[in-house]
Design an enzyme around this catalytic site. Structure first.
Site, PDB file in Angstrom:
ATOM      1  CB  CYS A 313      -0.881  -0.121   1.085  1.00 34.50           C
ATOM      2  SG  CYS A 313      -2.547   1.062   0.968  1.00 34.50           S
ATOM      3  CG  HIS A 397      -4.489  -3.749   2.956  1.00 30.55           C
ATOM      4  ND1 HIS A 397      -3.635  -3.329   4.146  1.00 30.55           N
ATOM      5  CD2 HIS A 397      -4.433  -2.567   2.295  1.00 30.55           C
ATOM      6  CE1 HIS A 397      -3.583  -2.160   4.411  1.00 30.55           C
ATOM      7  NE2 HIS A 397      -3.951  -1.649   2.945  1.00 30.55           N
ATOM      8  CD  GLU A 399      -3.294  -6.778   5.511  1.00 29.46           C
ATOM      9  OE1 GLU A 399      -4.405  -5.753   5.635  1.00 29.46           O
ATOM     10  OE2 GLU A 399      -2.623  -6.838   4.624  1.00 29.46           O
TER      11      GLU A 399
END
Length: 425
Positions: A313, A397, A399
């Protein structure tokens, strides 16, 4: 059996609130509301809450609503998030610093909040805008209601506002600065002036969300939530993670893949990082404009080529600038857990979690830098690689908290990058 019709009315001006082309910013105020103004009715007290808050946008529109959470007056940039679940992870994502998050999913708060799903130690966003606030909570992990949670953390929220109409304005006109207020003493004109005198561009928001000193991170993803544990390398890798607003689940995923992690502040000198002899360096997510943090770009430059690096990011954008590329502010950004991204190396499409208002201009990158991922909604750059310098990055992202797990393999790729570099040394 006889039936009796029940009539009701909403104070809505359809020519204002549902126009196909929202009005451009002007000096005039345009009042839009779904709920009546309790102060103007002159009626006896009612058993339900009346509108007691306003969202005033820089385009001159005024949206009356009901408040929950904290009271007061707050300015911020309004962005919309299309995630269907995960409002607590969104509330605690440091990348939302300085922003009001408008949830397009209308029903929020039904699962309450718990203390396992937090992505940082506090809420950094400026406020929450929703259509419908659940009056009941129903979840086995619920510890308290959303309203109480926000009030304890001094975060403002409003509901019973037309989030669909506001989202249309943001999509057509771009992100807008707004002011939330529960203070009836402040006239609309004053709030409008506040919205037009503040800007999020060029502000260093990272320094306000980063840790103040280094610390070790050891927590892994809990076994009941770990979905991708097969075939991991048992070797450990020493990783330095720059905290530009890092989410806890990024650290948990790295730890689950066998990384020993030291988290360092955003201003941590590159020379100190290299003295620690890491196997790799992570440049994390974070809020705001990458051009507002030239010190972070310089740190990235000093580390490139010396150890493998992974940018996520904000880290991806800083890598783009450090490589000589340019970044730009998007019209309304990407915020949600349902963005399709194509991996150009293998052709696979990943449904990704995203939260950013800036992007890297791939045309500005030097020869040798490879665009590895593309956002299928607007064809913007979603991933980079520079094999000769052991660089990889993603604009979104991996995750995915909240969001799907399609991109978790990126952590494995980072492990393989560190492993191959270590073996070649």
């Amino acid at each position: 059996m006889g039936m009796k019709a029940v009539g009701f009315s909403l104070r809505i001006n359809p020519s204002i609130c549902f126009t196909q082309n929202p009005p451009k910013p002007s000096s005039k105020l345009v009042r839009c509301s779904l709920t009546p103004d309790g102060a103007a009715t002159g009626l006896a007290e009612r058993p339900w809450k009346l509108a007691d808050a306003r969202l005033v946008l820089e385009d001159g529109s005024v949206w009356r609503a009901k408040s929950f959470g904290a009271s007061g007056t707050q300015v911020g940039e309004v962005v919309f998030n299309t995630s269907l679940t995960g409002y607590q992870e969104i509330l605690t994502d440091p990348s939302y610093a300085g922003q009001f998050v408008l949830m397009t999913n209308p029903h929020i708060g039904n699962t309450g909040v718990n203390f396992d799903d937090e992505e940082s130690s506090q809420c950094f966003l400026a406020g929450l805008v929703i259509r419908s606030l659940s009056i009941n909570t129903s979840n086995w992990r619920c510890a308290e209601t959303l309203g109480d949670y926000l009030a304890e953390r001094n975060i403002m929220g409003i509901y019973d506002v037309d989030t669909r109409a506001i989202t249309r304005r943001l999509r057509q006109d771009g992100s807008l600065i707004g002011v939330l207020s529960t203070e009836q003493s402040k006239p609309d004109e004053e709030l409008l002036e506040m919205s037009r005198s503040w800007d999020i561009v060029g502000i260093d928001l990272i320094s306000g969300v980063s840790c103040k000193s280094p610390y070790e991170w050891v927590d892994k993803t809990k076994s009941e939530w770990d979905f991708n544990s097969n075939g991991r390398d048992r070797e450990t890798y020493r990783v330095i993670a720059y905290d530009f607003g890092i989410k806890h689940n990024i650290l948990r995923r790295l730890a689950s893949y066998g990384c020993q992690i030291t988290v360092v502040p955003s201003t941590w000198p590159a020379a100190e990082t290299l003295k620690m002899k890491p196997d790799g360096v992570l440049f994390s997510n974070g809020p705001g404009d990458p051009s507002a943090v030239p010190y972070a770009v310089e740190t990235v430059k000093e580390i490139l080529g010396k150890v493998p690096v992974f940018g996520i990011c904000m880290g991806h954008q800083l890598l783009g600038q450090a490589l000589g590329g340019k970044t730009f502010k998007m019209k309304f950004g990407h915020h949600g857990g349902n963005h399709p991204v194509r991996n150009l190396r293998n052709g696979h499409v990943e449904i990704s979690a995203q939260n950013h208002n800036y992007a890297v201009d791939p045309a500005s990158l030097p020869e040798g830098v490879e665009v590895t991922h593309v956002n299928l909604n607007d064809r913007s750059c979603a991933g980079l690689a520079y094999p000769s310098l052991n660089i990889m990055s993603l604009q979104y992202h991996p995750e995915a908290s909240p969001g799907p797990h399609d991109s978790d393999c990126a952590f494995r790729e980072f492990i393989e990058l560190m492993k191959s570099t270590k073996q070649a040394a």
